[in-house]
Motif scaffolding. Structure first.
Motif, short mmCIF file in Angstrom:
data_model
loop_
_atom_site.label_atom_id
_atom_site.label_comp_id
_atom_site.label_asym_id
_atom_site.label_seq_id
_atom_site.Cartn_x
_atom_site.Cartn_y
_atom_site.Cartn_z
N UNK A 204 62.90 57.85 14.56
CA UNK A 204 64.04 57.74 13.66
C UNK A 204 65.01 56.65 14.08
N UNK A 205 65.77 56.19 13.11
CA UNK A 205 66.79 55.18 13.33
C UNK A 205 68.08 55.82 13.79
N UNK A 206 69.06 54.99 14.09
CA UNK A 206 70.39 55.51 14.44
C UNK A 206 70.94 56.36 13.30
N UNK A 207 70.72 55.89 12.07
CA UNK A 207 71.19 56.65 10.90
C UNK A 207 70.51 58.01 10.82
N UNK A 208 69.20 58.05 11.10
CA UNK A 208 68.47 59.31 11.03
C UNK A 208 69.00 60.32 12.05
N UNK A 209 69.23 59.85 13.28
CA UNK A 209 69.73 60.75 14.32
C UNK A 209 71.13 61.25 13.98
N UNK A 210 71.98 60.34 13.48
CA UNK A 210 73.34 60.73 13.09
C UNK A 210 73.30 61.73 11.94
N UNK A 211 72.34 61.56 11.02
CA UNK A 211 72.22 62.50 9.90
C UNK A 211 71.88 63.91 10.39
N UNK A 212 71.00 63.99 11.41
CA UNK A 212 70.66 65.30 11.97
C UNK A 212 71.91 65.96 12.57
N UNK A 213 72.70 65.17 13.30
CA UNK A 213 73.93 65.70 13.90
C UNK A 213 74.96 66.05 12.84
N UNK A 214 74.89 65.41 11.70
CA UNK A 214 75.82 65.70 10.61
C UNK A 214 75.42 66.97 9.86
#
Length: 302
Positions: A204-214
């Motif tokens: 996953x990209x940075x966006x994907x990881x941040x989405x999981x945390x969101x």
């Protein structure tokens, strides 16, 4: 380093609650190991023959009158003998003895922050090194690390916050560009065995990881990087997580060979802490959890 203080009260440890603490910080399948009793008896003999004499020797040490500040710091700081001594004790089963050991060092005038940085986390690191050298197996190290978690929680008073019992969730992810997942999987294994609920993202990209945390609340996020080429990607990912995480006080820890060689890099990429191996990562995660729990407790009192 904390200021020297007068007599410090021993942390309250209700012996009847130790069983609950044991099962809270250790996964059930680990705790129910069939040969635990045999191993604990062996370790008890080690404690009796080697650790208790060492404790008695430490108890008789005295700081010279009005010594230079540098000598005071050197005298107060946990030594390698203190670290290996605690490692031996937590490989046994007597939490009260381990707490007394930490308290003895705290009575020298050390703050809990110093004890974490110079005793508890290094002890977890030693346990990991013992595992690497096949001096003890995964179960032994897991039990020892879980007891270090309990010590940290006891001295930080977070073991009594039952409302936070189910919030020990951690997200483990590989920094975009990192192709080596072995380290993440080892950390995941230790976290699960130590009672954490873990979600692992290997792609996953940075966006994907941040989405999981969101989308999901996590107390801690752990990121790994395999080389310095990934530091900028890690920095970007951490910034996104902090901006978008559902838990706005999420603790972030990082790992990788460059952080082991230079721990200061953790702050450079925006993380809260780093850990050199999987057992110490468990203790760092507990420390970050305790910090958040302390903030939660303080805000509830306002």
């Amino acid at each position: 380093m904390g200021q020297a203080s007068g007599a410090l009260a021993r942390p309250a440890i209700n012996r009847q609650s130790l069983k609950r603490l044991e099962t809270h910080f250790i996964a059930p399948e680990i705790y129910r190991r069939e040969d635990v009793a045999e191993r604990q008896a062996k370790l008890a003999r080690i404690v009796s023959n080697e650790i208790v004499p060492r404790l008695l020797m430490l108890h008789t040490e005295a700081v010279p009158a009005a010594p230079p500040v540098a000598l005071v710091i050197k005298t107060l700081a946990p030594t390698s003998a203190d670290i290996t001594g605690l490692a031996d004790i937590v490989l046994g089963s007597d939490l009260d003895a381990a707490a007394a050991y930490v308290l003895m060092l705290r009575d020298r005038g050390l703050s809990m922050e110093t004890l974490f940085l110079e005793l508890l986390e290094p002890t977890a690191r030693v346990l990991g090194e013992m595992w690497d050298r096949d001096e003890c197996d995964f179960i032994d190290v897991t039990l020892g690390v879980a007891r270090l978690q309990k010590l940290l929680a006891i001295f930080n008073d977070t073991h009594i916050l039952t409302s936070l019992d189910e919030r020990r969730h951690v997200l483990m992810a590989m920094t975009p560009g990192n192709q080596h997942s072995f380290g993440v999987k080892i950390v995941e294994r230790f976290l699960l065995a130590a009672g954490w609920q873990v979600r692992t993202e290997l792609e996953g990209t940075s966006d994907d990881i941040a989405d999981v945390a969101n989308n999901t609340w996590f107390a801690v996020v752990g990121l790994t990087a395999g080389s310095e080429r990934q530091l900028e990607s890690m920095r970007t990912t951490i910034a996104r997580i902090r901006r978008e995480s559902r838990n706005q006080t999420v603790g972030i820890m990082v790992g990788g060979p460059m952080f082991t060689a230079n721990p200061a890099l953790a702050q450079d990429v925006g993380a809260d802490a780093t850990a050199p191996n999987a057992p110490s990562a468990v203790i760092v995660a507990q420390k970050l959890f305790d910090l958040a729990a302390s903030e939660f407790r303080d805000s509830a009192r306002r």
